[in-house]
Each structure stands twice: as C-alpha cells, then as structure tokens.
Design a protein around this motif. Structure first.
Motif, PDB file in Angstrom:
ATOM      1  N   HIS A  94       0.806  -1.230   0.000  1.00 44.16           N
ATOM      2  CA  HIS A  94       0.000   0.000   0.000  1.00 44.16           C
ATOM      3  C   HIS A  94       0.838   1.279   0.000  1.00 44.16           C
ATOM      4  O   HIS A  94       0.443   2.294   0.574  1.00 44.16           O
ATOM      5  N   GLY A  95       2.008   1.214  -0.636  1.00 45.13           N
ATOM      6  CA  GLY A  95       2.824   2.420  -0.772  1.00 45.13           C
ATOM      7  C   GLY A  95       3.996   2.512   0.185  1.00 45.13           C
ATOM      8  O   GLY A  95       4.789   3.446   0.102  1.00 45.13           O
ATOM      9  N   MET A  96       4.139   1.542   1.084  1.00 46.50           N
ATOM     10  CA  MET A  96       5.223   1.591   2.066  1.00 46.50           C
ATOM     11  C   MET A  96       6.565   1.129   1.503  1.00 46.50           C
ATOM     12  O   MET A  96       7.602   1.362   2.092  1.00 46.50           O
ATOM     13  N   GLU A  97       6.527   0.456   0.358  1.00 48.77           N
ATOM     14  CA  GLU A  97       7.778   0.029  -0.279  1.00 48.77           C
ATOM     15  C   GLU A  97       7.599   0.045  -1.797  1.00 48.77           C
ATOM     16  O   GLU A  97       6.492  -0.113  -2.303  1.00 48.77           O
ATOM     17  N   TYR A  98       8.691   0.281  -2.496  1.00 50.69           N
ATOM     18  CA  TYR A  98       8.643   0.280  -3.951  1.00 50.69           C
ATOM     19  C   TYR A  98       9.969  -0.203  -4.502  1.00 50.69           C
ATOM     20  O   TYR A  98      11.000  -0.238  -3.807  1.00 50.69           O
ATOM     21  N   MET A  99       9.944  -0.634  -5.771  1.00 44.29           N
ATOM     22  CA  MET A  99      11.143  -1.159  -6.404  1.00 44.29           C
ATOM     23  C   MET A  99      11.630  -0.165  -7.450  1.00 44.29           C
ATOM     24  O   MET A  99      10.907   0.201  -8.371  1.00 44.29           O
ATOM     25  N   LYS A 100      12.875   0.285  -7.257  1.00 45.08           N
ATOM     26  CA  LYS A 100      13.477   1.264  -8.153  1.00 45.08           C
ATOM     27  C   LYS A 100      14.847   0.754  -8.579  1.00 45.08           C
ATOM     28  O   LYS A 100      15.691   0.434  -7.735  1.00 45.08           O
ATOM     29  N   ASN A 101      15.043   0.638  -9.882  1.00 47.14           N
ATOM     30  CA  ASN A 101      16.301   0.127 -10.437  1.00 47.14           C
ATOM     31  C   ASN A 101      16.673  -1.222  -9.835  1.00 47.14           C
ATOM     32  O   ASN A 101      17.837  -1.508  -9.558  1.00 47.14           O
ATOM     33  N   GLY A 102      15.655  -2.051  -9.621  1.00 46.99           N
ATOM     34  CA  GLY A 102      15.889  -3.392  -9.105  1.00 46.99           C
ATOM     35  C   GLY A 102      16.107  -3.472  -7.609  1.00 46.99           C
ATOM     36  O   GLY A 102      16.269  -4.558  -7.052  1.00 46.99           O
ATOM     37  N   GLN A 103      16.106  -2.319  -6.943  1.00 42.19           N
ATOM     38  CA  GLN A 103      16.334  -2.284  -5.501  1.00 42.19           C
ATOM     39  C   GLN A 103      15.048  -1.911  -4.761  1.00 42.19           C
ATOM     40  O   GLN A 103      14.320  -1.033  -5.187  1.00 42.19           O
ATOM     41  N   ILE A 104      14.808  -2.601  -3.642  1.00 40.95           N
ATOM     42  CA  ILE A 104      13.615  -2.309  -2.848  1.00 40.95           C
ATOM     43  C   ILE A 104      13.899  -1.153  -1.899  1.00 40.95           C
ATOM     44  O   ILE A 104      14.872  -1.180  -1.143  1.00 40.95           O
ATOM     45  N   GLN A 105      13.056  -0.139  -1.980  1.00 36.33           N
ATOM     46  CA  GLN A 105      13.167   1.015  -1.101  1.00 36.33           C
ATOM     47  C   GLN A 105      11.990   0.978  -0.115  1.00 36.33           C
ATOM     48  O   GLN A 105      10.841   0.869  -0.539  1.00 36.33           O
ATOM     49  N   VAL A 106      12.288   1.058   1.170  1.00 31.59           N
ATOM     50  CA  VAL A 106      11.250   1.036   2.207  1.00 31.59           C
ATOM     51  C   VAL A 106      11.176   2.413   2.851  1.00 31.59           C
ATOM     52  O   VAL A 106      12.207   3.005   3.191  1.00 31.59           O
ATOM     53  N   GLU A 107       9.960   2.931   2.999  1.00 29.36           N
ATOM     54  CA  GLU A 107       9.785   4.237   3.632  1.00 29.36           C
ATOM     55  C   GLU A 107      10.323   4.186   5.064  1.00 29.36           C
ATOM     56  O   GLU A 107       9.976   3.308   5.843  1.00 29.36           O
ATOM     57  N   GLU A 108      11.187   5.136   5.392  1.00 29.51           N
ATOM     58  CA  GLU A 108      11.921   5.106   6.661  1.00 29.51           C
ATOM     59  C   GLU A 108      11.004   5.070   7.881  1.00 29.51           C
ATOM     60  O   GLU A 108      11.275   4.366   8.852  1.00 29.51           O
ATOM     61  N   ASP A 109       9.917   5.823   7.851  1.00 33.68           N
ATOM     62  CA  ASP A 109       9.086   5.906   9.050  1.00 33.68           C
ATOM     63  C   ASP A 109       8.264   4.644   9.304  1.00 33.68           C
ATOM     64  O   ASP A 109       7.588   4.531  10.326  1.00 33.68           O
ATOM     65  N   THR A 110       8.309   3.676   8.374  1.00 39.51           N
ATOM     66  CA  THR A 110       7.618   2.406   8.615  1.00 39.51           C
ATOM     67  C   THR A 110       8.534   1.361   9.252  1.00 39.51           C
ATOM     68  O   THR A 110       8.057   0.435   9.896  1.00 39.51           O
ATOM     69  N   LYS A 111       9.835   1.528   9.067  1.00 33.60           N
ATOM     70  CA  LYS A 111      10.782   0.504   9.530  1.00 33.60           C
ATOM     71  C   LYS A 111      10.722   0.294  11.040  1.00 33.60           C
ATOM     72  O   LYS A 111      10.868  -0.818  11.529  1.00 33.60           O
ATOM     73  N   ARG A 112      10.479   1.386  11.780  1.00 33.21           N
ATOM     74  CA  ARG A 112      10.491   1.262  13.234  1.00 33.21           C
ATOM     75  C   ARG A 112       9.290   0.499  13.783  1.00 33.21           C
ATOM     76  O   ARG A 112       9.236   0.181  14.977  1.00 33.21           O
ATOM     77  N   TYR A 113       8.323   0.177  12.902  1.00 38.48           N
ATOM     78  CA  TYR A 113       7.153  -0.575  13.350  1.00 38.48           C
ATOM     79  C   TYR A 113       7.244  -2.068  13.029  1.00 38.48           C
ATOM     80  O   TYR A 113       6.345  -2.829  13.369  1.00 38.48           O
ATOM     81  N   ILE A 114       8.312  -2.481  12.367  1.00 37.77           N
ATOM     82  CA  ILE A 114       8.425  -3.883  11.958  1.00 37.77           C
ATOM     83  C   ILE A 114       8.369  -4.819  13.161  1.00 37.77           C
ATOM     84  O   ILE A 114       7.664  -5.839  13.146  1.00 37.77           O
ATOM     85  N   GLN A 115       9.079  -4.487  14.243  1.00 37.18           N
ATOM     86  CA  GLN A 115       9.065  -5.326  15.434  1.00 37.18           C
ATOM     87  C   GLN A 115       7.660  -5.386  16.043  1.00 37.18           C
ATOM     88  O   GLN A 115       7.203  -6.449  16.470  1.00 37.18           O
ATOM     89  N   ARG A 116       6.964  -4.253  16.054  1.00 34.50           N
ATOM     90  CA  ARG A 116       5.591  -4.209  16.583  1.00 34.50           C
ATOM     91  C   ARG A 116       4.659  -5.099  15.759  1.00 34.50           C
ATOM     92  O   ARG A 116       3.803  -5.802  16.312  1.00 34.50           O
ATOM     93  N   ILE A 117       4.811  -5.031  14.449  1.00 32.93           N
ATOM     94  CA  ILE A 117       3.993  -5.869  13.569  1.00 32.93           C
ATOM     95  C   ILE A 117       4.282  -7.345  13.831  1.00 32.93           C
ATOM     96  O   ILE A 117       3.361  -8.176  13.899  1.00 32.93           O
ATOM     97  N   ASN A 118       5.552  -7.674  14.020  1.00 37.98           N
ATOM     98  CA  ASN A 118       5.934  -9.067  14.297  1.00 37.98           C
ATOM     99  C   ASN A 118       5.335  -9.553  15.614  1.00 37.98           C
ATOM    100  O   ASN A 118       4.876 -10.698  15.724  1.00 37.98           O
TER     101      ASN A 118
END
Length: 265
Positions: free
Chosen positions: A87-111
């Motif tokens: 839903h827009g939190m990550e995208y693929m540019k030049n073959g590389q995955i870019q993740v929006e910085e402000d979402t990364k800190r929630y990965i542990q919470r989601i887990n």
C-alpha cells in the motif's frame, strides 16, 4: 454512480493519444483474477503482453498493490514498470527495494502482533489464512464457510494489547494490520504525480483500499492539478459507497484487458 467505461471510449481518446499519459493499476481483481489464496493468483501472459505495450507507448505504468513489492514483481516480471507494494510503504526502483523510513520502526511491533494473532484459536480456524508481508500482516478469510467469520476475527483482535497504536484495515475478505504511518494508495498516487510531473493519469482498482486513490484523484482534479479518471472494477464484494467515488466502471479483469488493448492499438 460511475459510468460504463466501454460505452464511453471516446472520452478516453485524450489519454490514448497522449504519450505522457500515466496508468496506475491495482493487481488482484484488476489485472489478475481474485484467487482462493494469494499464492494462487497470477497475471496472464496476454495481460503481460498488453502491459508491456502500454509501458512502451506511455510515460509510465505503475502497479500499486497491498502485496509485498517482491511478490508483485514476481507476478508480472516486466522491467519497465514501477512496482509499489504494501500500500505504498515500499517500492522497487532500479531493481532495488526502497522502504519508507518511518515504517521501519514498526516492523518489530507488527511481528509481535503477528505472533499474538497466530496464538488465537479463531485465527487458526478452518479456511483462515495468515500472511506475513513484512511491513504488514494479513488475515484472509475468503475460504471460510461461516458467514460470521469477519465479525469473529475483528472481535478477537480489536482489544489485543499488541495491536494498540497499529492500524486495522479491511479489504476484500481480508483484515490487515499496518503501521500507523498513513501510507495508502491515495498517498502513493499523489507522490507519483508529483515526482514524475504527471499531468494526465488513470487509476484502476477493485478494492476498498483503492478508494483512497479514488478520493485523492477527485481532490487533485478539483484543484486543477491534473486531468485524470478513476476506474473501478465491479464485484459483489465492493460497498456501494466505494463505487460512487470512481468516475467509470469495468465489469471484470477481461474488460480491463479489452480497455488496455484499445489503448495500445
């Protein structure tokens, strides 16, 4: 209510004849048939051929999905497309995955939330499918026979301590746990328009989550920031209020393919 697009093709000639047109499309239910499970969904060879043609003719074709971006790229596999996942939190540019910085800190919470959900009996009932998407966690219930499944699942998770501060969103037969960062398909539509200086765009989608893009399209058009149309692919699973937010409708994935082929020809 939206109008039948295939009965109003003349209106879309302005897109067809402008090489700077941008097409943004959802995946499941739009360019791929809805499948019993996410793993069984696929994009047909003929649809891929037409998407390739669109990407060569127009300024850009972007695919925006609730799926992880790697999954979207795997399903379609066309290099020229812009791929946006979760839903827009990550995208693929030049073959590389870019993740929006402000979402990364929630990965542990989601887990942590995912671990708790996996322990619940109702979330392990027959037909319920749990999907860990990295930045989000989904509970699918399309295969459940009990008509009360949605309510049972929502009642199970609504008071979980691990979910406090996270977002609970719904789509077609799915409940999703997301970071509270405000990313949605409307925000990514606006970002694509801004980053690529888009003046003419079409957005196609079939789900509740696409309504964010429909509303954003209407907002940008009202303020004269672009020339665009939003197109909903109809199904019995879409609330009437969502249909009202789109300008035009198509009835099926086959109709989407017919429309895309008309644009290419």
């Amino acid at each position: 209510m939206p109008k039948n697009l295939l009965n109003n093709l003349k209106i879309f000639e302005r897109f067809k004849n402008d090489k700077k047109t941008v097409i943004i499309t959802d995946v499941d239910g739009t360019i791929s048939e809805i499948a019993p499970t996410p793993q069984k969904a696929f994009v047909s060879y003929s649809m891929k051929e037409i998407l390739t043609g669109l990407s060569k003719k127009f300024q850009m074709v972007a695919v925006v999905s609730g799926r992880p971006v790697e999954d979207v790229k795997r399903m379609i596999g066309i290099e020229r497309l812009l791929y946006v996942g979760n839903h827009g939190m990550e995208y693929m540019k030049n073959g590389q995955i870019q993740v929006e910085e402000d979402t990364k800190r929630y990965i542990q919470r989601i887990n942590e939330a995912a671990c708790k959900i996996k322990e619940e009996e109702s979330c392990n009932a027959e037909g319920v499918l749990l999907e860990d998407k990295g930045l989000c966690f989904s509970i699918h219930y399309r295969l459940c026979k009990d008509p009360n499944t949605r309510k049972i699942l929502l009642d199970t998770i609504k008071d979980m301590e691990e979910l406090k501060g996270l977002q609970i969103k719904e789509g077609r037969k799915v409940i999703e746990i997301r970071p509270p960062t405000g990313y949605d398909k409307g925000k990514i539509l606006e970002r694509i328009v801004k980053d690529h200086d888009v003046k003419r765009v079409m957005y196609l989608g079939d789900d509740v989550t696409d309504s964010d893009a429909f509303r954003k399209m209407n907002e940008l058009k009202t303020h004269g920031k672009l020339d665009g149309e939003s197109i909903i692919i109809l199904s019995g699973e879409i609330p009437s209020r969502i249909k009202k937010e789109a300008s035009y409708f198509l009835r099926s994935v086959d109709d989407v393919q017919r429309f895309f082929k008309w644009l290419v020809d």
